[in-house]
Design an enzyme around this catalytic site. Structure first.
Site, mmCIF file in Angstrom:
data_model
loop_
_atom_site.group_PDB
_atom_site.id
_atom_site.type_symbol
_atom_site.label_atom_id
_atom_site.label_comp_id
_atom_site.label_asym_id
_atom_site.label_seq_id
_atom_site.Cartn_x
_atom_site.Cartn_y
_atom_site.Cartn_z
ATOM 1 C CB SER A 237 34.978 41.947 32.361
ATOM 2 O OG SER A 237 34.051 42.609 33.359
ATOM 3 C CE LYS A 238 39.678 47.521 29.401
ATOM 4 N NZ LYS A 238 39.389 47.337 27.843
ATOM 5 N NE ARG A 239 30.947 43.123 35.106
ATOM 6 C CZ ARG A 239 30.842 42.250 36.050
ATOM 7 N NH1 ARG A 239 30.566 42.353 37.155
ATOM 8 N NH2 ARG A 239 31.421 40.921 35.607
#
Ligand code: GLU
Length: 462
Positions: A237-239
């Site tokens: 994910s963007k994380r």
């Protein structure tokens, strides 16, 4: 002879090209290209609120950067809405679909009263003669008994109980096709033989298979590939930072390395880690796709990247470096820069794992005079070193500008002063590159030529 396969990449244009999407595209491309087949592109732009032309542009740009060429023009799913509606009506006529007059409110109320049950429309078995003259959705008349089995090339046979799949809507009451229906019609019309995509679409496949069956169409081979996970083993994910293909382009990984690395992310061919496109096309198959999610591994990516940079012919490398500079908004190389960079490329490419690393080492070839020096380089130009440099400057006026003579001259000077060669190299690096970490001084001198070398030495002497 079996017919050549047709694969497709079908992104929804709601953002940029995610590396998961890039890998899906790559797998489809490799599968088709390795078998003399076709690789098609379909933009799934039916969600008008979320789809943008900019996102389509970004996706096409990403695929182009990665070197994945597609056959024919990209197909817009939205533009094919009439065809999707036509097929739904055809199914209505054939009795494999029916008119459903249930309103969203009615369906919601039914669900509230029947928790955990699959909605079955009361119109499924209603007498069409008694149907009101009111808006209706077209629903698939899916089998209620038995099972729907996906014979998946990666997951194996995946079985869904039919009584747990509802009669999916094909055409909404406003006449717009549903996404799930559109995908099947498009894949059929495009002649797609192999659907290779993320396993987040596996349950969709069950409903989609029911449409194929209702239409009597050939079901493509499905291959649902596990999603990519981050370095921590969690779903990407963007994380996790870099999730867009453009992020990797901006970090200076060559496209060839990304192709190699992404191919290995979930697929394997024995222990082969490093390969080129020809090998990848030859080796790629669905049997080599693993069932477990692959993890991003930047160490591995760097290793693969370093290999591809080292293996790149010099002219291709120069083009890629130019493309990289443009990508990150830096000016194009000047002729002088190219003239100095080119002879050094065979050396520079051996050590660099990314383009920024290579360009940092190439600094000496890219800078002009006066040479700007960092603190370490400044410190390397102490008075003793400067005296040796001036002796060297004098000696270099007349030597032949070859590696042998330059090395011999430096050696002579070191011996005459009773010092090691390293003592000469440090100030030379500082004078020529303004840095203390550089390629070998002889490589730099050869690439710069006599005039520029002498001018930089004079500049260091002040
Ligand atoms: N548009 C879907 C996505 O971007 C892909 C659908 C498919 O491959 O069937 O996830």
């Amino acid at each position: 002879m079996t017919a050549a396969p047709v694969t497709r990449f079908a992104p929804s244009p709601t953002g940029y090209l995610h590396i998961g999407g890039a890998r899906t595209a790559l797998f489809n491309w490799l599968y088709a290209r390795g078998r003399g087949g076709r690789f098609l592109l379909r933009i799934e732009d039916t969600d008008r609120a979320r789809s943008t032309p900019e996102a389509t542009e970004a996706i096409l740009k990403g695929l182009t950067w990665l070197g994945l060429d597609w056959d024919g023009e990209p197909i817009s799913q939205f533009a094919r809405a009439d065809r999707h509606a036509q097929v739904a009506r055809q199914m209505l006529d054939a009795g494999t679909a029916y008119r459903c007059h249930s309103t969203p409110a009615e369906i919601e109320a039914w669900r509230a009263e029947n928790p955990n049950r699959t909605f079955v429309s009361p119109w499924r078995d209603a007498d069409p003669a008694g149907a009101p003259d009111a808006p209706f959705a077209i629903r698939l008349r899916a089998p209620r008994e038995g099972e729907t089995v996906i014979r998946d090339a990666v997951q194996g046979d995946v079985t869904f109980r039919n009584d747990q799949l509802d009669d999916m809507v094909l055409l909404r009451s406003d006449g717009t096709p549903t996404y799930m229906h559109a995908v099947v019609v498009d894949d059929h019309d495009m002649g797609v033989t192999h659907v290779i995509r993320g396993d987040d679409h596996l349950t969709n496949a069950a409903r989609q298979v029911q449409v194929y069956q209702a239409m009597g169409w050939d079901i493509p081979v499905f291959a649902h590939i596990p999603l990519i996970h981050g370095t921590d083993g969690k779903k990407l994910s963007k994380r996790h930072g870099a999730v867009g293909l453009h992020d990797y382009a901006a970090m200076g990984y060559p496209a060839a390395a990304m192709r190699n690395y992404l191919a290995r992310l979930g697929w394997s061919h024995g222990d082969d880690e490093l390969f080129d496109d020809t090998q990848a096309r030859e080796w790629f198959d669905l049997a080599g796709i693993g069932k477990a999610p692959a993890r991003l591994d930047f160490k591995k990516l760097e290793h693969v990247s370093g290999h591809h940079i080292g293996a790149m012919p010099d002219d291709a490398l120069l083009r890629e470096l130019s493309r990289f500079r443009a990508e990150i908004g830096q000016p194009a190389f000047t002729e002088t820069q190219i003239a100095r960079l080119s002879p050094a490329l065979p050396v520079l490419k051996q050590k660099a794992k990314t383009f920024p690393q290579l360009l940092e080492q190439a600094r000496f070839a890219l800078i002009g005079r006066p040479v700007e020096r960092d603190d370490k380089a400044q410190a390397a130009l102490d008075p003793v070193s400067l005296r040796i440099l001036s002796e060297l400057t004098a000696a270099l006026q007349h030597v032949n500008w070859t590696r042998d003579e330059l090395e011999a001259e430096a050696q002579r000077l070191a011996e005459a002063n009773g010092i090691g060669l390293g003592k000469i190299a440090a100030p030379l690096r500082a004078a020529l590159a303004g840095r203390t970490s550089t390629p070998s001084v002889f490589d730099m001198m050869l690439a710069l030529g006599r005039d520029e070398t002498l001018a930089r030495l004079a500049g260091a002497a002040g």
